[in-house]
Design a protein around this motif. Sequence first.
Motif, PDB file in Angstrom:
ATOM      1  N   VAL A   3       0.879  -1.165   0.000  1.00 22.59           N
ATOM      2  CA  VAL A   3       0.000   0.000   0.000  1.00 22.59           C
ATOM      3  C   VAL A   3       0.917   1.216   0.000  1.00 22.59           C
ATOM      4  N   THR A   4       0.643   2.169  -0.855  1.00 28.45           N
ATOM      5  CA  THR A   4       1.516   3.330  -0.918  1.00 28.45           C
ATOM      6  C   THR A   4       1.147   4.355   0.145  1.00 28.45           C
ATOM      7  N   GLU A   5       2.161   5.035   0.623  1.00 26.95           N
ATOM      8  CA  GLU A   5       1.935   6.100   1.602  1.00 26.95           C
ATOM      9  C   GLU A   5       1.044   7.181   1.002  1.00 26.95           C
ATOM     10  N   GLN A   6       1.254   7.490  -0.265  1.00 22.76           N
ATOM     11  CA  GLN A   6       0.484   8.546  -0.912  1.00 22.76           C
ATOM     12  C   GLN A   6      -1.005   8.201  -0.956  1.00 22.76           C
ATOM     13  N   HIS A   7      -1.327   6.931  -1.197  1.00 25.84           N
ATOM     14  CA  HIS A   7      -2.730   6.508  -1.214  1.00 25.84           C
ATOM     15  C   HIS A   7      -3.385   6.734   0.151  1.00 25.84           C
ATOM     16  N   VAL A   8      -2.705   6.309   1.199  1.00 25.59           N
ATOM     17  CA  VAL A   8      -3.254   6.450   2.552  1.00 25.59           C
ATOM     18  C   VAL A   8      -3.329   7.930   2.938  1.00 25.59           C
ATOM     19  N   ARG A   9      -2.307   8.692   2.616  1.00 27.63           N
ATOM     20  CA  ARG A   9      -2.298  10.129   2.935  1.00 27.63           C
ATOM     21  C   ARG A   9      -3.439  10.856   2.202  1.00 27.63           C
ATOM     22  N   ASP A  10      -3.631  10.555   0.921  1.00 27.51           N
ATOM     23  CA  ASP A  10      -4.719  11.180   0.163  1.00 27.51           C
ATOM     24  C   ASP A  10      -6.080  10.821   0.739  1.00 27.51           C
ATOM     25  N   TYR A  11      -6.252   9.559   1.131  1.00 32.35           N
ATOM     26  CA  TYR A  11      -7.509   9.130   1.742  1.00 32.35           C
ATOM     27  C   TYR A  11      -7.756   9.887   3.049  1.00 32.35           C
ATOM     28  N   CYS A  12      -6.712  10.030   3.851  1.00 30.88           N
ATOM     29  CA  CYS A  12      -6.841  10.756   5.124  1.00 30.88           C
ATOM     30  C   CYS A  12      -7.174  12.226   4.883  1.00 30.88           C
ATOM     31  N   ARG A  13      -6.565  12.829   3.880  1.00 30.19           N
ATOM     32  CA  ARG A  13      -6.847  14.237   3.572  1.00 30.19           C
ATOM     33  C   ARG A  13      -8.304  14.445   3.172  1.00 30.19           C
ATOM     34  N   LEU A  14      -8.903  13.436   2.521  1.00 31.21           N
ATOM     35  CA  LEU A  14     -10.304  13.535   2.119  1.00 31.21           C
ATOM     36  C   LEU A  14     -11.265  13.381   3.296  1.00 31.21           C
ATOM     37  N   HIS A  15     -10.859  12.575   4.287  1.00 28.95           N
ATOM     38  CA  HIS A  15     -11.777  12.208   5.355  1.00 28.95           C
ATOM     39  C   HIS A  15     -11.452  12.788   6.729  1.00 28.95           C
ATOM     40  N   LEU A  16     -10.328  13.476   6.861  1.00 28.75           N
ATOM     41  CA  LEU A  16      -9.941  14.057   8.151  1.00 28.75           C
ATOM     42  C   LEU A  16      -9.617  15.531   7.986  1.00 28.75           C
ATOM     43  N   ALA A  17      -9.726  16.254   9.077  1.00 31.52           N
ATOM     44  CA  ALA A  17      -9.273  17.644   9.074  1.00 31.52           C
ATOM     45  C   ALA A  17      -7.758  17.656   8.871  1.00 31.52           C
ATOM     46  N   SER A  18      -7.241  18.707   8.279  1.00 33.09           N
ATOM     47  CA  SER A  18      -5.819  18.753   7.919  1.00 33.09           C
ATOM     48  C   SER A  18      -4.893  18.558   9.121  1.00 33.09           C
ATOM     49  N   PHE A  19      -5.275  19.057  10.291  1.00 39.44           N
ATOM     50  CA  PHE A  19      -4.416  18.920  11.463  1.00 39.44           C
ATOM     51  C   PHE A  19      -4.416  17.499  12.029  1.00 39.44           C
ATOM     52  N   MET A  20      -5.308  16.632  11.528  1.00 38.63           N
ATOM     53  CA  MET A  20      -5.386  15.253  12.000  1.00 38.63           C
ATOM     54  C   MET A  20      -4.630  14.270  11.102  1.00 38.63           C
ATOM     55  N   VAL A  21      -4.170  14.712   9.945  1.00 34.78           N
ATOM     56  CA  VAL A  21      -3.440  13.833   9.029  1.00 34.78           C
ATOM     57  C   VAL A  21      -2.028  13.634   9.583  1.00 34.78           C
ATOM     58  N   PRO A  22      -1.622  12.373   9.810  1.00 36.63           N
ATOM     59  CA  PRO A  22      -0.282  12.125  10.347  1.00 36.63           C
ATOM     60  C   PRO A  22       0.805  12.693   9.437  1.00 36.63           C
ATOM     61  N   SER A  23       1.859  13.187  10.053  1.00 35.99           N
ATOM     62  CA  SER A  23       2.995  13.734   9.312  1.00 35.99           C
ATOM     63  C   SER A  23       3.833  12.620   8.688  1.00 35.99           C
ATOM     64  N   MET A  24       3.788  11.455   9.307  1.00 36.26           N
ATOM     65  CA  MET A  24       4.643  10.363   8.877  1.00 36.26           C
ATOM     66  C   MET A  24       3.854   9.054   8.922  1.00 36.26           C
ATOM     67  N   PHE A  25       4.032   8.226   7.905  1.00 37.47           N
ATOM     68  CA  PHE A  25       3.441   6.892   7.868  1.00 37.47           C
ATOM     69  C   PHE A  25       4.581   5.889   7.810  1.00 37.47           C
ATOM     70  N   ILE A  26       4.584   4.942   8.734  1.00 42.59           N
ATOM     71  CA  ILE A  26       5.606   3.904   8.765  1.00 42.59           C
ATOM     72  C   ILE A  26       4.899   2.569   8.556  1.00 42.59           C
ATOM     73  N   PHE A  27       5.247   1.885   7.463  1.00 43.69           N
ATOM     74  CA  PHE A  27       4.625   0.616   7.134  1.00 43.69           C
ATOM     75  C   PHE A  27       5.473  -0.525   7.670  1.00 43.69           C
ATOM     76  N   LEU A  28       4.813  -1.438   8.370  1.00 43.66           N
ATOM     77  CA  LEU A  28       5.475  -2.580   8.988  1.00 43.66           C
ATOM     78  C   LEU A  28       4.796  -3.873   8.546  1.00 43.66           C
ATOM     79  N   GLU A  29       5.565  -4.954   8.498  1.00 45.01           N
ATOM     80  CA  GLU A  29       4.950  -6.256   8.220  1.00 45.01           C
ATOM     81  C   GLU A  29       4.031  -6.648   9.368  1.00 45.01           C
TER      82      GLU A  29
END
Length: 93
Positions: free
Chosen positions: A50-76
């Motif tokens: 899953v790309t960080e950009q996909h998750v970030r874009d989804y969050c931007r659509l559904h959350l207020a801007s101050f709630m979007v995490p600054s960093m996404f760390i993907f783990l197994e």
Amino acid sequence: MKLRGQRIELTSIERTILQAHASISACLVTKHQEEEQKYLVAYVQSTETVTEQHVRDYCRLHLASFMVPSMFIFLERLPLNSSGKVDRKRLPM
């Protein structure tokens, strides 16, 4: 919790990230602080790529801007302790 004067529910952010893609199986959002700056970090466990950009874009659509995490760390897998809860001390920075 409060971040930059705004009240934030971390569980709301986690639920939104889990809905972003069917391959995301677990998520944990925490607040990190470096010197005077505080920011949100999302630890995401996914079964497929899953790309960080996909998750970030989804969050931007559904959350207020101050709630979007600054960093996404993907783990197994999110590190768990013996009781089955996420071991926050073993999360990468």
